[in-house]
Design a protein around this motif. Structure first.
Motif, PDB file in Angstrom:
ATOM      1  N   VAL A  72       0.839  -1.198   0.000  1.00 36.07           N
ATOM      2  CA  VAL A  72       0.000   0.000   0.000  1.00 36.07           C
ATOM      3  C   VAL A  72       0.877   1.253   0.000  1.00 36.07           C
ATOM      4  CG1 VAL A  72      -1.694   1.341   1.295  1.00 36.07           C
ATOM      5  CG2 VAL A  72      -1.926  -1.148   1.148  1.00 36.07           C
ATOM      6  N   LEU A  73       1.891   1.273   0.853  1.00 38.89           N
ATOM      7  CA  LEU A  73       2.792   2.417   0.935  1.00 38.89           C
ATOM      8  C   LEU A  73       3.553   2.618  -0.368  1.00 38.89           C
ATOM      9  CD1 LEU A  73       4.167   1.892   4.553  1.00 38.89           C
ATOM     10  CD2 LEU A  73       2.649   3.729   3.795  1.00 38.89           C
ATOM     11  N   GLU A  74       3.956   1.539  -1.003  1.00 42.41           N
ATOM     12  CA  GLU A  74       4.658   1.636  -2.280  1.00 42.41           C
ATOM     13  C   GLU A  74       3.755   2.258  -3.339  1.00 42.41           C
ATOM     14  OE1 GLU A  74       5.970  -2.313  -3.125  1.00 42.41           O
ATOM     15  OE2 GLU A  74       7.579  -2.278  -1.620  1.00 42.41           O
ATOM     16  N   THR A  75       2.492   1.835  -3.361  1.00 36.49           N
ATOM     17  CA  THR A  75       1.535   2.408  -4.317  1.00 36.49           C
ATOM     18  C   THR A  75       1.344   3.894  -4.067  1.00 36.49           C
ATOM     19  OG1 THR A  75       0.352   0.314  -4.604  1.00 36.49           O
ATOM     20  CG2 THR A  75      -0.864   2.330  -5.120  1.00 36.49           C
ATOM     21  N   TYR A  76       1.242   4.268  -2.803  1.00 36.40           N
ATOM     22  CA  TYR A  76       1.078   5.679  -2.435  1.00 36.40           C
ATOM     23  C   TYR A  76       2.272   6.500  -2.922  1.00 36.40           C
ATOM     24  CZ  TYR A  76       0.173   9.725   0.615  1.00 36.40           C
ATOM     25  OH  TYR A  76      -0.065  10.985   1.122  1.00 36.40           O
ATOM     26  N   ASP A  77       3.472   5.994  -2.705  1.00 35.07           N
ATOM     27  CA  ASP A  77       4.676   6.699  -3.149  1.00 35.07           C
ATOM     28  C   ASP A  77       4.701   6.834  -4.670  1.00 35.07           C
ATOM     29  OD1 ASP A  77       5.770   7.198  -0.666  1.00 35.07           O
ATOM     30  OD2 ASP A  77       6.963   5.370  -0.632  1.00 35.07           O
ATOM     31  N   LEU A  78       4.364   5.758  -5.367  1.00 34.45           N
ATOM     32  CA  LEU A  78       4.391   5.781  -6.826  1.00 34.45           C
ATOM     33  C   LEU A  78       3.332   6.739  -7.377  1.00 34.45           C
ATOM     34  CD1 LEU A  78       4.940   1.964  -7.432  1.00 34.45           C
ATOM     35  CD2 LEU A  78       6.534   3.795  -8.052  1.00 34.45           C
ATOM     36  N   MET A  79       2.174   6.777  -6.739  1.00 33.58           N
ATOM     37  CA  MET A  79       1.140   7.710  -7.153  1.00 33.58           C
ATOM     38  C   MET A  79       1.639   9.143  -7.048  1.00 33.58           C
ATOM     39  SD  MET A  79      -1.274  10.061  -5.900  1.00 33.58           S
ATOM     40  CE  MET A  79      -1.446   9.643  -4.162  1.00 33.58           C
ATOM     41  N   TRP A  80       2.306   9.459  -5.924  1.00 32.81           N
ATOM     42  CA  TRP A  80       2.844  10.803  -5.738  1.00 32.81           C
ATOM     43  C   TRP A  80       3.905  11.132  -6.785  1.00 32.81           C
ATOM     44  CZ3 TRP A  80       1.655  15.090  -3.292  1.00 32.81           C
ATOM     45  CH2 TRP A  80       0.715  15.035  -2.255  1.00 32.81           C
ATOM     46  N   THR A  81       4.779  10.187  -7.051  1.00 35.41           N
ATOM     47  CA  THR A  81       5.839  10.421  -8.034  1.00 35.41           C
ATOM     48  C   THR A  81       5.246  10.784  -9.388  1.00 35.41           C
ATOM     49  OG1 THR A  81       7.392   8.923  -6.936  1.00 35.41           O
ATOM     50  CG2 THR A  81       7.768   9.358  -9.270  1.00 35.41           C
ATOM     51  N   GLU A  82       4.250  10.016  -9.826  1.00 35.29           N
ATOM     52  CA  GLU A  82       3.646  10.273 -11.127  1.00 35.29           C
ATOM     53  C   GLU A  82       2.819  11.564 -11.112  1.00 35.29           C
ATOM     54  OE1 GLU A  82       4.464   8.441 -13.831  1.00 35.29           O
ATOM     55  OE2 GLU A  82       5.834   7.568 -12.359  1.00 35.29           O
ATOM     56  N   GLN A  83       2.163  11.843 -10.006  1.00 33.75           N
ATOM     57  CA  GLN A  83       1.385  13.074  -9.910  1.00 33.75           C
ATOM     58  C   GLN A  83       2.280  14.299 -10.007  1.00 33.75           C
ATOM     59  OE1 GLN A  83      -2.377  13.604  -7.569  1.00 33.75           O
ATOM     60  NE2 GLN A  83      -0.980  14.595  -6.159  1.00 33.75           N
ATOM     61  N   MET A  84       3.438  14.229  -9.375  1.00 30.66           N
ATOM     62  CA  MET A  84       4.355  15.360  -9.430  1.00 30.66           C
ATOM     63  C   MET A  84       4.894  15.586 -10.834  1.00 30.66           C
ATOM     64  SD  MET A  84       4.080  16.619  -6.534  1.00 30.66           S
ATOM     65  CE  MET A  84       2.446  15.912  -6.686  1.00 30.66           C
ATOM     66  N   LYS A  85       5.079  14.504 -11.573  1.00 37.03           N
ATOM     67  CA  LYS A  85       5.505  14.650 -12.965  1.00 37.03           C
ATOM     68  C   LYS A  85       4.465  15.464 -13.735  1.00 37.03           C
ATOM     69  CE  LYS A  85       8.028  10.245 -13.280  1.00 37.03           C
ATOM     70  NZ  LYS A  85       8.023   8.895 -13.921  1.00 37.03           N
ATOM     71  N   ALA A  86       3.197  15.194 -13.460  1.00 38.19           N
ATOM     72  CA  ALA A  86       2.121  15.904 -14.148  1.00 38.19           C
ATOM     73  C   ALA A  86       2.096  17.380 -13.764  1.00 38.19           C
ATOM     74  CB  ALA A  86       0.788  15.242 -13.818  1.00 38.19           C
ATOM     75  N   TYR A  87       2.251  17.681 -12.479  1.00 37.12           N
ATOM     76  CA  TYR A  87       2.215  19.074 -12.037  1.00 37.12           C
ATOM     77  C   TYR A  87       3.419  19.863 -12.555  1.00 37.12           C
ATOM     78  CZ  TYR A  87      -1.832  18.684  -8.999  1.00 37.12           C
ATOM     79  OH  TYR A  87      -3.111  18.537  -8.528  1.00 37.12           O
ATOM     80  N   ARG A 110      -6.903  16.277 -12.317  1.00 39.88           N
ATOM     81  CA  ARG A 110      -7.137  16.657 -13.709  1.00 39.88           C
ATOM     82  C   ARG A 110      -7.759  18.046 -13.807  1.00 39.88           C
ATOM     83  NH1 ARG A 110      -9.074  10.601 -15.593  1.00 39.88           N
ATOM     84  NH2 ARG A 110      -6.999   9.874 -16.180  1.00 39.88           N
ATOM     85  N   ASN A 111      -8.641  18.376 -12.878  1.00 39.75           N
ATOM     86  CA  ASN A 111      -9.199  19.735 -12.853  1.00 39.75           C
ATOM     87  C   ASN A 111      -8.102  20.766 -12.599  1.00 39.75           C
ATOM     88  OD1 ASN A 111     -11.812  18.830 -13.290  1.00 39.75           O
ATOM     89  ND2 ASN A 111     -12.310  18.742 -11.100  1.00 39.75           N
ATOM     90  N   ASP A 112      -7.215  20.431 -11.662  1.00 37.38           N
ATOM     91  CA  ASP A 112      -6.102  21.338 -11.357  1.00 37.38           C
ATOM     92  C   ASP A 112      -5.217  21.551 -12.573  1.00 37.38           C
ATOM     93  OD1 ASP A 112      -6.959  21.559  -8.766  1.00 37.38           O
ATOM     94  OD2 ASP A 112      -5.506  20.131  -7.953  1.00 37.38           O
ATOM     95  N   LEU A 113      -4.911  20.462 -13.265  1.00 38.23           N
ATOM     96  CA  LEU A 113      -4.039  20.560 -14.435  1.00 38.23           C
ATOM     97  C   LEU A 113      -4.668  21.428 -15.510  1.00 38.23           C
ATOM     98  CD1 LEU A 113      -2.803  16.857 -14.639  1.00 38.23           C
ATOM     99  CD2 LEU A 113      -1.485  18.838 -13.889  1.00 38.23           C
ATOM    100  N   ALA A 114      -5.986  21.311 -15.672  1.00 39.35           N
ATOM    101  CA  ALA A 114      -6.674  22.148 -16.664  1.00 39.35           C
ATOM    102  C   ALA A 114      -6.574  23.614 -16.287  1.00 39.35           C
ATOM    103  CB  ALA A 114      -8.133  21.712 -16.770  1.00 39.35           C
TER     104      ALA A 114
END
Length: 204
Positions: A72-87, A110-114
């Motif tokens: 679960v923690l690994e998934t959370y970290d990976l989600m953050w990593t990919e989200q930061m790439k988007a921002y 996605r709303n934020d990115l728009a």
């Protein structure tokens, strides 16, 4: 004729396709400036892949759920990593966000990115995480689920306006360290973040 098992699997797949984001109760983790100041800073926070990693304690071998909690923690970290790439580029394309979060969780992001693209802003700097832990986990449920808590430090990020070539200041009343909570579920063997909620007034 579809068997009950195959029907359940199809229902789950439809649910996953209907879901995929960072549902944050009206304000995204990085929109706290906008919520408090009303400006264009709706999407803030950033992090290099290394800085998004949580401070995860070694697995406790005495805990029978330790291995699952680590996943679960690994998934959370990976989600953050990919989200930061988007921002960092105000664009989800080229990231792996859909691998680690549901549509519900990704909606606010996605709303934020728009809004970022409209305002001409991107993220610089980083967001740090500490004291990240799985507070509860239920592996016996039909759909295994878990709850997480994380202390976020946004003192190192900046919102950069590509139109004015300037960094947008953070509101003076903005807390830079606060708690965030998240929910996760395991679908077809893969943990996914289903929601992420910042608690901007709950300092950590």
């Amino acid at each position: 004729m579809m068997t009950p098992t195959s029907k359940a699997k199809n229902n789950r797949l439809r649910s996953r396709n209907r879901l995929i984001g960072t549902a944050l109760a009206g304000c995204s983790v990085f929109a706290l400036n906008a919520c408090s100041s009303g400006g264009d800073e709706n999407s803030k926070a950033a992090s290099t892949p290394s800085s998004t990693q949580s401070s995860v304690a070694p697995s406790n071998t005495a805990d029978p759920d330790a291995a699952a909690k680590q996943k679960v923690l690994e998934t959370y970290d990976l989600m953050w990593t990919e989200q930061m790439k988007a921002y960092r580029k105000a664009d989800e394309k080229g990231t792996g966000l859909q691998k680690y979060a549901t549509l519900d969780a990704l909606g606010q992001t996605r709303n934020d990115l728009a809004r970022m693209r409209e305002a001409g802003t991107v993220v610089r700097g980083d967001v740090k995480h500490s004291k990240t832990e799985v507070e509860s986990i239920d592996l016996s449920a039909k759909t295994p689920k878990a709850s997480l808590k994380d202390c976020m430090d946004i003192s190192g990020w900046q919102t950069y306006n590509t139109k004015t070539k300037q960094v947008q200041p953070m509101p003076t009343n903005q807390k830079t360290r606060y708690w965030a909570t998240a929910k996760a579920e395991r679908w077809d063997g893969q943990w996914l973040i289903t929601s992420l909620t910042p608690h901007g007034d709950d300092e950590c």
